[in-house]
Scaffold this motif. Structure first.
Motif, PDB file in Angstrom:
ATOM      1  N   LYS A 108       0.716  -1.252  -0.144  1.00 28.11           N
ATOM      2  CA  LYS A 108      -0.039  -0.105  -0.058  1.00 28.11           C
ATOM      3  C   LYS A 108       0.892   1.202  -0.064  1.00 28.11           C
ATOM      4  CE  LYS A 108      -3.568  -0.494   2.328  1.00 28.11           C
ATOM      5  NZ  LYS A 108      -4.485  -0.495   3.473  1.00 28.11           N
ATOM      6  N   LEU A 109       0.664   2.363  -0.829  1.00 27.01           N
ATOM      7  CA  LEU A 109       1.214   3.536  -1.067  1.00 27.01           C
ATOM      8  C   LEU A 109       0.451   4.303  -0.280  1.00 27.01           C
ATOM      9  CD1 LEU A 109       1.565   3.919  -4.841  1.00 27.01           C
ATOM     10  CD2 LEU A 109       3.689   3.064  -3.061  1.00 27.01           C
ATOM     11  N   TRP A 110      -0.742   4.769  -0.038  1.00 29.44           N
ATOM     12  CA  TRP A 110      -1.215   5.286   0.787  1.00 29.44           C
ATOM     13  C   TRP A 110      -2.724   5.096   0.706  1.00 29.44           C
ATOM     14  CZ3 TRP A 110      -5.337   7.229  -1.920  1.00 29.44           C
ATOM     15  CH2 TRP A 110      -5.359   7.543  -3.168  1.00 29.44           C
ATOM     16  N   GLU A 111      -3.458   5.628   2.060  1.00 29.73           N
ATOM     17  CA  GLU A 111      -5.018   5.459   2.031  1.00 29.73           C
ATOM     18  C   GLU A 111      -5.414   6.555   2.765  1.00 29.73           C
ATOM     19  OE1 GLU A 111      -6.059   2.222   5.009  1.00 29.73           O
ATOM     20  OE2 GLU A 111      -3.873   2.454   6.084  1.00 29.73           O
ATOM     21  N   VAL A 112      -6.586   7.031   2.336  1.00 28.00           N
ATOM     22  CA  VAL A 112      -7.279   8.392   2.886  1.00 28.00           C
ATOM     23  C   VAL A 112      -8.866   8.285   3.330  1.00 28.00           C
ATOM     24  CG1 VAL A 112      -5.787   9.772   1.895  1.00 28.00           C
ATOM     25  CG2 VAL A 112      -7.852   9.321   0.702  1.00 28.00           C
ATOM     26  N   ASP A 113      -9.185   9.035   4.386  1.00 32.91           N
ATOM     27  CA  ASP A 113     -10.629   9.038   4.519  1.00 32.91           C
ATOM     28  C   ASP A 113     -11.012  10.345   4.596  1.00 32.91           C
ATOM     29  OD1 ASP A 113     -10.861   6.344   5.735  1.00 32.91           O
ATOM     30  OD2 ASP A 113      -9.767   6.992   7.431  1.00 32.91           O
ATOM     31  N   THR A 114     -12.161  10.468   3.745  1.00 31.35           N
ATOM     32  CA  THR A 114     -12.801  11.715   3.844  1.00 31.35           C
ATOM     33  C   THR A 114     -14.431  11.554   4.253  1.00 31.35           C
ATOM     34  OG1 THR A 114     -13.469  11.371   1.636  1.00 31.35           O
ATOM     35  CG2 THR A 114     -11.409  12.841   1.799  1.00 31.35           C
ATOM     36  N   LYS A 150     -16.931  18.878  16.444  1.00 32.72           N
ATOM     37  CA  LYS A 150     -16.844  17.594  17.156  1.00 32.72           C
ATOM     38  C   LYS A 150     -16.938  16.450  16.775  1.00 32.72           C
ATOM     39  CE  LYS A 150     -17.160  20.363  21.692  1.00 32.72           C
ATOM     40  NZ  LYS A 150     -18.183  20.496  22.815  1.00 32.72           N
ATOM     41  N   LYS A 151     -17.653  16.268  15.400  1.00 32.40           N
ATOM     42  CA  LYS A 151     -17.906  15.235  14.745  1.00 32.40           C
ATOM     43  C   LYS A 151     -16.783  14.593  14.041  1.00 32.40           C
ATOM     44  CE  LYS A 151     -22.463  14.662  14.531  1.00 32.40           C
ATOM     45  NZ  LYS A 151     -23.069  13.073  14.773  1.00 32.40           N
ATOM     46  N   VAL A 152     -15.837  15.523  13.727  1.00 34.95           N
ATOM     47  CA  VAL A 152     -14.594  15.159  13.079  1.00 34.95           C
ATOM     48  C   VAL A 152     -13.696  14.500  14.023  1.00 34.95           C
ATOM     49  CG1 VAL A 152     -12.620  16.083  11.661  1.00 34.95           C
ATOM     50  CG2 VAL A 152     -14.796  17.170  11.600  1.00 34.95           C
ATOM     51  N   VAL A 153     -12.963  13.370  13.419  1.00 28.59           N
ATOM     52  CA  VAL A 153     -12.277  12.553  14.264  1.00 28.59           C
ATOM     53  C   VAL A 153     -10.887  12.402  13.521  1.00 28.59           C
ATOM     54  CG1 VAL A 153     -11.714  10.324  15.566  1.00 28.59           C
ATOM     55  CG2 VAL A 153     -14.304  11.055  15.626  1.00 28.59           C
ATOM     56  N   PRO A 154     -10.052  13.095  13.704  1.00 28.49           N
ATOM     57  CA  PRO A 154      -8.837  13.118  12.933  1.00 28.49           C
ATOM     58  C   PRO A 154      -7.563  12.027  13.065  1.00 28.49           C
ATOM     59  CG  PRO A 154      -8.418  14.638  14.510  1.00 28.49           C
ATOM     60  CD  PRO A 154      -9.769  14.306  14.740  1.00 28.49           C
ATOM     61  N   LYS A 155      -8.225  10.865  12.790  1.00 29.90           N
ATOM     62  CA  LYS A 155      -7.260   9.476  12.692  1.00 29.90           C
ATOM     63  C   LYS A 155      -6.129   9.594  11.652  1.00 29.90           C
ATOM     64  CE  LYS A 155     -11.138   6.664  14.380  1.00 29.90           C
ATOM     65  NZ  LYS A 155     -11.863   5.561  14.067  1.00 29.90           N
ATOM     66  N   PRO A 156      -5.300   8.753  11.984  1.00 30.05           N
ATOM     67  CA  PRO A 156      -3.923   8.931  10.991  1.00 30.05           C
ATOM     68  C   PRO A 156      -4.310   8.999   9.748  1.00 30.05           C
ATOM     69  CG  PRO A 156      -3.616   7.144  12.719  1.00 30.05           C
ATOM     70  CD  PRO A 156      -4.972   7.801  12.941  1.00 30.05           C
ATOM     71  N   ASN A 157      -5.323   8.318   8.886  1.00 34.33           N
ATOM     72  CA  ASN A 157      -5.586   8.500   7.519  1.00 34.33           C
ATOM     73  C   ASN A 157      -6.777   9.298   7.163  1.00 34.33           C
ATOM     74  OD1 ASN A 157      -3.860   6.317   7.272  1.00 34.33           O
ATOM     75  ND2 ASN A 157      -5.595   4.793   7.670  1.00 34.33           N
ATOM     76  N   HIS A 158      -7.195  10.243   8.165  1.00 38.22           N
ATOM     77  CA  HIS A 158      -7.921  11.427   7.871  1.00 38.22           C
ATOM     78  C   HIS A 158      -7.468  12.308   7.096  1.00 38.22           C
ATOM     79  CE1 HIS A 158      -9.935  15.221   8.762  1.00 38.22           C
ATOM     80  NE2 HIS A 158     -11.125  14.400   8.646  1.00 38.22           N
ATOM     81  N   MET A 159      -8.146  12.651   5.865  1.00 38.58           N
ATOM     82  CA  MET A 159      -7.459  13.559   4.819  1.00 38.58           C
ATOM     83  C   MET A 159      -8.446  14.855   4.989  1.00 38.58           C
ATOM     84  SD  MET A 159      -6.992  13.632   0.731  1.00 38.58           S
ATOM     85  CE  MET A 159      -8.888  14.044   0.279  1.00 38.58           C
ATOM     86  N   SER A 160      -9.710  14.916   5.041  1.00 39.56           N
ATOM     87  CA  SER A 160     -10.578  16.159   5.155  1.00 39.56           C
ATOM     88  C   SER A 160     -11.916  15.753   5.587  1.00 39.56           C
ATOM     89  CB  SER A 160     -10.801  16.731   3.771  1.00 39.56           C
ATOM     90  OG  SER A 160     -11.422  16.099   2.821  1.00 39.56           O
ATOM     91  N   SER A 161     -12.508  16.642   6.042  1.00 44.43           N
ATOM     92  CA  SER A 161     -13.890  16.576   6.597  1.00 44.43           C
ATOM     93  C   SER A 161     -14.643  17.917   6.198  1.00 44.43           C
ATOM     94  CB  SER A 161     -14.151  16.427   8.060  1.00 44.43           C
ATOM     95  OG  SER A 161     -13.542  15.166   8.425  1.00 44.43           O
ATOM     96  N   ALA A 162     -15.933  17.794   5.667  1.00 42.32           N
ATOM     97  CA  ALA A 162     -16.637  19.170   5.419  1.00 42.32           C
ATOM     98  C   ALA A 162     -17.731  18.927   6.652  1.00 42.32           C
ATOM     99  CB  ALA A 162     -17.231  19.165   4.045  1.00 42.32           C
ATOM    100  N   ILE A 163     -17.960  20.073   7.428  1.00 40.97           N
ATOM    101  CA  ILE A 163     -18.946  20.128   8.437  1.00 40.97           C
ATOM    102  C   ILE A 163     -19.993  21.002   7.594  1.00 40.97           C
ATOM    103  CG2 ILE A 163     -17.876  19.453  10.665  1.00 40.97           C
ATOM    104  CD1 ILE A 163     -17.260  22.335  11.148  1.00 40.97           C
ATOM    105  N   SER A 164     -21.022  20.730   7.229  1.00 36.76           N
ATOM    106  CA  SER A 164     -22.051  21.592   6.324  1.00 36.76           C
ATOM    107  C   SER A 164     -23.029  22.124   6.995  1.00 36.76           C
ATOM    108  CB  SER A 164     -22.126  20.869   5.136  1.00 36.76           C
ATOM    109  OG  SER A 164     -21.101  20.567   4.589  1.00 36.76           O
ATOM    110  N   LEU A 165     -23.791  23.128   6.651  1.00 30.35           N
ATOM    111  CA  LEU A 165     -24.806  23.788   7.356  1.00 30.35           C
ATOM    112  C   LEU A 165     -25.672  24.192   6.138  1.00 30.35           C
ATOM    113  CD1 LEU A 165     -26.492  24.687   9.678  1.00 30.35           C
ATOM    114  CD2 LEU A 165     -25.336  26.927   9.755  1.00 30.35           C
ATOM    115  N   VAL A 166     -26.841  23.593   6.008  1.00 24.28           N
ATOM    116  CA  VAL A 166     -27.909  24.204   5.141  1.00 24.28           C
ATOM    117  C   VAL A 166     -29.086  24.702   5.878  1.00 24.28           C
ATOM    118  CG1 VAL A 166     -29.606  23.320   3.254  1.00 24.28           C
ATOM    119  CG2 VAL A 166     -27.007  22.587   3.245  1.00 24.28           C
ATOM    120  N   ILE A 167     -29.289  25.915   5.686  1.00 22.08           N
ATOM    121  CA  ILE A 167     -30.475  26.701   6.195  1.00 22.08           C
ATOM    122  C   ILE A 167     -31.692  26.995   5.201  1.00 22.08           C
ATOM    123  CG2 ILE A 167     -31.213  28.601   7.455  1.00 22.08           C
ATOM    124  CD1 ILE A 167     -28.174  29.166   8.174  1.00 22.08           C
ATOM    125  N   VAL A 168     -32.557  26.259   5.265  1.00 20.30           N
ATOM    126  CA  VAL A 168     -33.889  26.542   4.326  1.00 20.30           C
ATOM    127  C   VAL A 168     -34.734  27.451   5.065  1.00 20.30           C
ATOM    128  CG1 VAL A 168     -35.842  25.543   3.196  1.00 20.30           C
ATOM    129  CG2 VAL A 168     -33.609  24.007   3.578  1.00 20.30           C
TER     130      VAL A 168
END
Length: 165
Positions: A47-53, A83-101
């Motif tokens: 394995k060269l790399w692994e990532v989680d998004t 706080k939803k984001v858990v930056p484990k070793p393979n974590h690359m990116s997370s989007a915390i998104s808010l949609v207001i209708v």
């Protein structure tokens, strides 16, 4: 009705929940998306790399959205949503998104959303980052307003503003 269409549009790729309670607030809709990628040479053991998004998408309904409400929701996302984001070793990116209708939206609220910028790096970026995406679906003007990071939300939201004929 609009929120129902938006949630249905996300169900193919996201785990969608309705009436979601988190950090003392109730959201009429919530969705999560998780992706895993890897690259290897010839065999999986080389394995060269692994990532989680990830993406954590919170939906809010508002009658007359103003700047104070926007600032409160953005602050919530920057602290509790993060706080939803858990930056484990393979974590690359997370989007915390808010949609207001919103049934209607003031110019100040729209301006506050456009100016919203938030990025959190974990371990100086070694454990990835998280970006805050914010979008307003303004039903009175039939428009979608986003911050720079939230532009990716715009297409799906616009497609679901008007009922299909």
């Amino acid at each position: 009705m609009v929120l129902k269409r938006i949630l249905a549009a996300h169900e193919q790729w996201f785990d969608v929940r309705r009436g979601y309670e988190y950090a003392g607030r109730t959201f009429p809709g919530y969705a999560e998306f998780h992706s895993y990628g890897e690259k290897y040479v010839l065999v999986k053991s080389a394995k060269l790399w692994e990532v989680d998004t990830h993406e954590y998408l919170f939906f809010v309904l508002a009658d007359a959205l103003d700047e104070t409400q926007v600032r409160d929701l953005v602050s919530f996302m920057e602290h509790d949503g993060l706080k939803k984001v858990v930056p484990k070793p393979n974590h690359m990116s997370s989007a915390i998104s808010l949609v207001i209708v919103a049934d209607s939206c003031t110019q100040e609220a729209a301006k506050a959303v456009r100016k919203t910028r938030f990025r959190k790096n974990f371990a100086l970026g070694i454990r990835g980052w998280a970006d805050l995406r914010v979008a307003i679906a303004d039903l009175s003007a039939n428009r979608v307003i986003t911050n720079a990071a939230g532009k990716q939300l715009k297409t799906t939201l616009e497609a679901n503003l008007l009922p299909r004929s």
